[in-house]
Motif scaffolding. Structure first.
Motif, PDB file in Angstrom:
ATOM      1  N   MET A  59      43.373  94.962 -45.770  1.00  6.36           N
ATOM      2  CA  MET A  59      42.428  94.926 -45.206  1.00  6.36           C
ATOM      3  C   MET A  59      41.375  93.900 -46.618  1.00  6.36           C
ATOM      4  N   GLU A  60      41.692  93.928 -47.661  1.00  8.59           N
ATOM      5  CA  GLU A  60      40.469  92.780 -48.329  1.00  8.59           C
ATOM      6  C   GLU A  60      40.940  91.775 -48.094  1.00  8.59           C
ATOM      7  N   THR A  61      42.522  91.492 -48.230  1.00  4.87           N
ATOM      8  CA  THR A  61      42.720  90.363 -48.367  1.00  4.87           C
ATOM      9  C   THR A  61      41.914  89.766 -47.205  1.00  4.87           C
ATOM     10  N   ILE A  62      42.598  90.490 -45.842  1.00  2.00           N
ATOM     11  CA  ILE A  62      41.647  90.171 -44.485  1.00  2.00           C
ATOM     12  C   ILE A  62      40.093  89.714 -44.351  1.00  2.00           C
ATOM     13  N   ARG A  63      39.406  90.064 -44.715  1.00  2.00           N
ATOM     14  CA  ARG A  63      38.004  90.093 -44.757  1.00  2.00           C
ATOM     15  C   ARG A  63      38.009  88.884 -46.259  1.00  2.00           C
ATOM     16  N   LEU A  64      38.614  88.775 -46.955  1.00  2.00           N
ATOM     17  CA  LEU A  64      38.500  87.474 -47.580  1.00  2.00           C
ATOM     18  C   LEU A  64      38.841  86.025 -47.038  1.00  2.00           C
ATOM     19  N   ALA A  65      39.974  86.160 -46.168  1.00  2.00           N
ATOM     20  CA  ALA A  65      40.641  84.893 -45.477  1.00  2.00           C
ATOM     21  C   ALA A  65      39.065  84.340 -44.500  1.00  2.00           C
ATOM     22  N   SER A  66      38.560  86.533 -43.583  1.00 10.38           N
ATOM     23  CA  SER A  66      37.562  85.415 -42.670  1.00 10.38           C
ATOM     24  C   SER A  66      36.915  85.161 -43.668  1.00 10.38           C
ATOM     25  N   LEU A  67      36.182  85.356 -44.478  1.00  7.33           N
ATOM     26  CA  LEU A  67      34.968  84.658 -44.640  1.00  7.33           C
ATOM     27  C   LEU A  67      35.615  83.460 -45.530  1.00  7.33           C
ATOM     28  N   ILE A  68      36.803  83.196 -45.683  1.00 10.13           N
ATOM     29  CA  ILE A  68      36.919  81.112 -46.461  1.00 10.13           C
ATOM     30  C   ILE A  68      37.438  80.494 -44.535  1.00 10.13           C
ATOM     31  N   VAL A  69      37.871  81.513 -44.228  1.00  7.86           N
ATOM     32  CA  VAL A  69      38.557  80.466 -42.920  1.00  7.86           C
ATOM     33  C   VAL A  69      36.504  80.772 -42.078  1.00  7.86           C
ATOM     34  N   ALA A  70      35.893  80.997 -41.977  1.00  2.74           N
ATOM     35  CA  ALA A  70      34.818  81.019 -41.594  1.00  2.74           C
ATOM     36  C   ALA A  70      33.952  79.900 -42.314  1.00  2.74           C
ATOM     37  N   ILE A  71      33.121  79.355 -43.431  1.00  6.89           N
ATOM     38  CA  ILE A  71      32.898  78.985 -44.630  1.00  6.89           C
ATOM     39  C   ILE A  71      33.787  77.122 -43.994  1.00  6.89           C
ATOM     40  N   VAL A  72      34.655  76.989 -43.884  1.00 11.04           N
ATOM     41  CA  VAL A  72      35.581  76.179 -43.843  1.00 11.04           C
ATOM     42  C   VAL A  72      35.294  75.820 -42.345  1.00 11.04           C
ATOM     43  N   THR A  73      35.217  76.521 -40.977  1.00 15.54           N
ATOM     44  CA  THR A  73      35.206  76.042 -40.166  1.00 15.54           C
ATOM     45  C   THR A  73      33.723  75.346 -39.815  1.00 15.54           C
ATOM     46  N   MET A  74      32.661  76.280 -40.184  1.00 18.22           N
ATOM     47  CA  MET A  74      31.313  76.644 -40.149  1.00 18.22           C
ATOM     48  C   MET A  74      30.855  75.292 -41.177  1.00 18.22           C
ATOM     49  N   GLY A  75      31.766  74.409 -42.193  1.00 15.88           N
ATOM     50  CA  GLY A  75      31.428  72.720 -42.960  1.00 15.88           C
ATOM     51  C   GLY A  75      31.648  71.758 -42.456  1.00 15.88           C
ATOM     52  N   MET A  76      33.224  72.189 -41.437  1.00 16.54           N
ATOM     53  CA  MET A  76      33.787  70.794 -40.521  1.00 16.54           C
ATOM     54  C   MET A  76      32.431  70.431 -39.345  1.00 16.54           C
ATOM     55  N   VAL A  77      31.899  71.686 -39.061  1.00 19.63           N
ATOM     56  CA  VAL A  77      30.752  71.329 -38.104  1.00 19.63           C
ATOM     57  C   VAL A  77      29.201  70.863 -38.488  1.00 19.63           C
ATOM     58  N   SER A  78      28.700  71.863 -39.341  1.00 20.20           N
ATOM     59  CA  SER A  78      27.954  70.931 -40.219  1.00 20.20           C
ATOM     60  C   SER A  78      28.200  70.004 -40.810  1.00 20.20           C
ATOM     61  N   GLY A  79      29.053  69.881 -41.128  1.00 19.48           N
ATOM     62  CA  GLY A  79      29.771  67.712 -41.190  1.00 19.48           C
ATOM     63  C   GLY A  79      29.731  67.264 -40.109  1.00 19.48           C
ATOM     64  N   LEU A  80      30.301  67.567 -39.445  1.00 19.27           N
ATOM     65  CA  LEU A  80      29.902  66.832 -37.632  1.00 19.27           C
ATOM     66  C   LEU A  80      28.560  66.031 -38.041  1.00 19.27           C
ATOM     67  N   PHE A  81      28.022  67.184 -37.765  1.00 22.25           N
ATOM     68  CA  PHE A  81      25.974  67.306 -37.175  1.00 22.25           C
ATOM     69  C   PHE A  81      25.545  66.459 -37.953  1.00 22.25           C
ATOM     70  N   TYR A  82      25.741  66.880 -39.306  1.00 18.35           N
ATOM     71  CA  TYR A  82      25.569  65.435 -40.513  1.00 18.35           C
ATOM     72  C   TYR A  82      25.711  64.180 -40.322  1.00 18.35           C
ATOM     73  N   SER A  83      26.754  64.096 -40.002  1.00 16.62           N
ATOM     74  CA  SER A  83      26.889  62.474 -40.254  1.00 16.62           C
ATOM     75  C   SER A  83      26.974  61.944 -38.739  1.00 16.62           C
ATOM     76  N   PHE A  84      26.763  62.494 -37.434  1.00 15.62           N
ATOM     77  CA  PHE A  84      25.153  61.945 -36.583  1.00 15.62           C
ATOM     78  C   PHE A  84      24.136  61.506 -37.636  1.00 15.62           C
ATOM     79  N   ALA A  85      23.736  62.893 -38.036  1.00  9.26           N
ATOM     80  CA  ALA A  85      22.201  62.639 -38.617  1.00  9.26           C
ATOM     81  C   ALA A  85      22.513  61.738 -39.172  1.00  9.26           C
ATOM     82  N   VAL A  86      22.751  61.338 -40.035  1.00 11.16           N
ATOM     83  CA  VAL A  86      22.805  60.730 -41.427  1.00 11.16           C
ATOM     84  C   VAL A  86      23.109  58.903 -41.295  1.00 11.16           C
ATOM     85  N   ALA A  87      24.368  58.524 -40.321  1.00 13.40           N
ATOM     86  CA  ALA A  87      25.474  57.868 -40.125  1.00 13.40           C
ATOM     87  C   ALA A  87      25.610  56.914 -39.021  1.00 13.40           C
ATOM     88  N   VAL A  88      25.673  58.121 -37.925  1.00  9.35           N
ATOM     89  CA  VAL A  88      26.146  57.174 -36.404  1.00  9.35           C
ATOM     90  C   VAL A  88      25.231  56.888 -36.299  1.00  9.35           C
TER      91      VAL A  88
END
Length: 165
Positions: free
Chosen positions: A1-30
């Motif tokens: 269960m500990e591995t699943i909790r940790l993995a869920s946090l890591i994947v949440a950070i990665v996917t949230m970072g993807m979305v944040s980066g997409l919106f940031y790219s529009f804000a600062v470049a596109v």
């Protein structure tokens, strides 16, 4: 269960970072890059982007950020993990508000831009651009800030998660 909790946090950070980066790219470049172009170019480029972005990679990030943050929160509702809950709740709230901005402002503006029709047939492209660009950019800045805050909260949760082990 500990591995699943940790993995869920890591994947949440990665996917949230993807979305944040997409919106940031529009804000600062596109959108700043399009600012100095003519009205028809802005309309045509944004119409094309609005079609191209609807793909599996976008869905993975956009829905994945919500699902994995929710999963991480649900998996941490245990007696030994309660310290992680406040930043997880904050991350989820920020992202839900960002999704609300997207659904209430950005998507309707995208749809209105599409309804304007082929750019060559628009009789007043300046009016179409004015109705779209300013409100869309302001809303995108808000969702960029909200998603960036969400990434920060998730990182904080990951740090707390490591301390409780």
């Amino acid at each position: 269960m500990e591995t699943i909790r940790l993995a869920s946090l890591i994947v949440a950070i990665v996917t949230m970072g993807m979305v944040s980066g997409l919106f940031y790219s529009f804000a600062v470049a596109v959108m700043p890059g399009l600012k100095s172009t003519d009205d028809r170019t802005v309309i045509e480029v944004m119409q094309r982007i609005n079609v191209a972005i609807l793909n599996g990679w976008f869905v993975l990030g956009y829905l994945g950020a919500f699902l994995f943050t929710t999963l991480a929160l649900a998996l941490h509702i245990t007696p030994g993990s309660r310290d992680v809950l406040p930043p997880l709740i904050a991350a989820l709230v920020c992202y839900v508000v960002s999704m609300g901005v997207t659904n209430k402002v950005n998507i309707p503006l995208n749809n209105a831009l599409e309804k304007a029709g082929p750019v060559a047939r628009i009789s007043d492209p300046a009016a179409v651009r004015r109705a779209f660009e300013g409100p869309w950019v302001r809303a995108n800045i808000w969702r960029t800030l909200l998603c960036t805050a969400s990434v920060g909260f998730l990182a904080w949760a990951l740090c707390l998660h490591g301390q409780t082990r």
